[in-house]
Design an enzyme around this catalytic site. Structure first.
Site, PDB file in Angstrom:
ATOM      1  N   ARG A  35       0.822  -1.218   0.000  1.00 49.18           N
ATOM      2  CA  ARG A  35       0.000   0.000   0.000  1.00 49.18           C
ATOM      3  C   ARG A  35       0.854   1.265   0.000  1.00 49.18           C
ATOM      4  NH1 ARG A  35      -4.929  -1.632   4.087  1.00 49.18           N
ATOM      5  NH2 ARG A  35      -6.308  -2.480   2.478  1.00 49.18           N
ATOM      6  N   GLY A 354      -6.460  -9.493   1.283  1.00 47.25           N
ATOM      7  CA  GLY A 354      -5.203  -9.713   2.001  1.00 47.25           C
ATOM      8  C   GLY A 354      -4.552 -11.071   1.767  1.00 47.25           C
TER       9      GLY A 354
HETATM   10  C1  3PG Z   1      -8.385  -2.427   5.341  1.00 51.02           C
HETATM   11  O1  3PG Z   1      -7.255  -2.825   5.568  1.00 51.02           O
HETATM   12  O2  3PG Z   1      -9.356  -3.186   5.196  1.00 51.02           O
HETATM   13  C2  3PG Z   1      -8.588  -0.957   5.150  1.00 51.02           C
HETATM   14  O3  3PG Z   1      -7.430  -0.246   5.463  1.00 51.02           O
HETATM   15  C3  3PG Z   1      -9.772  -0.466   5.933  1.00 51.02           C
HETATM   16  O4  3PG Z   1      -9.578  -0.717   7.287  1.00 51.02           O
HETATM   17  P1  3PG Z   1     -10.838  -1.037   8.207  1.00 51.02           P
HETATM   18  O5  3PG Z   1     -11.391  -2.345   7.724  1.00 51.02           O
HETATM   19  O6  3PG Z   1     -10.320  -1.099   9.618  1.00 51.02           O
HETATM   20  O7  3PG Z   1     -11.823   0.076   8.007  1.00 51.02           O
END
Ligand code: 3PG
Ligand code: MG
Length: 396
Positions: A35, A354
């Protein structure tokens, strides 16, 4: 789409919402810089045009005010190295001191503000808080795709204070362009590969994809809920019993829509949830009691590869098995390689979320797919057809 290419930043202050919510290890070192790297072109472009930059982001989910492990100070040096600029840091995101540092920024300088979520007003989308942030700069740039599904002060509400002086950065623009290539402009056949542990977290997206894609490939832990729904014995595998009816309805919905729904045929099983477990292979509907399925096996892999290679557009979210353990990473690796092969033959491939991004990186295939998304939840909501608040705020 209005982007930073449509604005002249010379001698202007840009307030850029980035998503620097990166994973840190126990020593507070960054373990995945995707990111941060993604945001560099936007920052570099504005710096080279003679603008100054104020970066704002969240990191993690702090509960109640300041928590050292969530401080963005941990990434300042890394960011400075990547930009080759000494990035300044403010120990808050609003207040007198921040206002002073921001007002003294010279052209070409970059300032990073402390974690926005140390103020609860960020998540509640507080107008006054958003207005205070807005006062720091002339132009608002949203480049935080990963957080575009949140109606937070810095991602959405703040845009109201900039009228025509707001735009997307390159991360946002790239994400939108590439996601459109899946949802609205995808060349057929379009295949969605959905993995991950639970059906429950993928229900909405799988449902919505039924109208958009030609094939849906199911993998990961949720396969065993499907196998049980179809009457199989899945031993001790992970099953969401309350999602069995949903799995069955998806199967019939796929039939009605003419979508090919592929579920695993065979399974690599273990007698414990461990990389040292004993393993065996069985049909997925015939797993012995005491054993749990942790990956897809050979017949499924071949089947899935064939489906992937015959697709023109491929979207992948979620691993095929417990790829963090080497013994059960084979299915995920095989699928990642199949996607890379299809891409080298001219198909468009987009990987996001992720775990799947971690997987393509683990197998060093990130440059062999067309596009790696920086979004998890935001990407899924976009693909579901929702209008993301962060995108809407710039467009309206
Ligand atoms: C993520 O990693 O999903 C984003 O940065 C958003 O974060 P959050 O799910 O804590 O809002
Ligand atoms: Mg999230």
């Amino acid at each position: 789409m209005k982007t930073i290419d449509h604005i002249n930043f010379n001698s202007k202050k840009a307030l850029i919402r980035v998503d620097f919510n990166v994973p840190l290890n126990k020593d507070l070192k960054i373990t995945d810089d995707t990111r941060i790297c993604a945001a560099l072109p936007t920052i570099n472009k504005i710096v080279s045009e003679g603008g100054s930059i104020i970066l704002m982001s969240h990191l993690g989910r702090p509960k109640n005010g300041y928590e050292d492990k969530f401080s963005l100070k941990h990434i300042v040096n890394y960011l400075s190295e990547k930009l080759n600029i000494k990035v300044k840091f403010a120990h808050n995101c609003i207040g007198e001191e921040v206002t002073k540092i921001a007002s003294q920024l010279k052209n070409g300088e970059v300032l990073l503000l402390e974690n926005l979520r140390f103020h609860s007003e960020e998540k509640t989308g507080d107008k006054t808080f958003a207005e205070r942030l807005s006062k720091l700069a002339d132009i608002y740039v949203n480049d935080a795709f990963g957080t575009a599904h949140r109606t937070h002060a810095s991602t959405s509400i703040i845009a109201n204070f900039f009228h025509d002086k707001k735009c997307f950065g390159y991360v946002m623009a790239n994400e939108i362009t590439n996601l459109e290539k899946v949802v609205n402009e995808g060349e057929r056949p379009i295949t969605a590969i959905m993995g991950g542990a639970k059906v429950s977290s993928k229900i909405t997206i799988i449902n919505k994809l039924m109208d958009k894609v030609d094939k849906i490939i199911i993998g990961g832990g949720m396969s065993y809920t499907f196998a049980k729904a179809l009457g199989g014995n899945v031993g001790n595998s992970l099953v969401e019993d309350d999602k069995i009816d949903f799995a069955l309805s998806l199967i019939s919905q796929a039939k009605e829509n003419g979508v090919e729904l592929l579920v695993p045929i065979d399974s690599l099983n273990a007698d414990a949830f461990s990389n040292n477990a004993n393993t065996n292979v069985s049909e997925i509907d015939n797993i012995q009691d005491g054993w749990m399925g942790l990956d897809i096996s050979e017949k499924t892999k071949k089947n899935y590869r064939k489906a992937i290679l015959s697709s023109k557009t491929i979207f992948w979210n979620g691993p095929m098995g417990v790829f963090e353990m080497d013994k059960f990473s084979g299915g995920t690796k095989y699928i990642a390689e199949a996607i890379a092969d299809a891409t080298s033959r001219g198909s468009f491939s987009l990987v996001g979320g992720g775990d799947s991004v971690a997987a393509v990186k683990k197998f060093n295939l990130q440059d062999k797919v067309t596009y790696v998304s920086t979004g998890g939840g935001a990407m899924l909501e976009y693909l579901e057809g929702k209008e993301l608040p962060g995108i809407k705020a710039i467009n309206s």
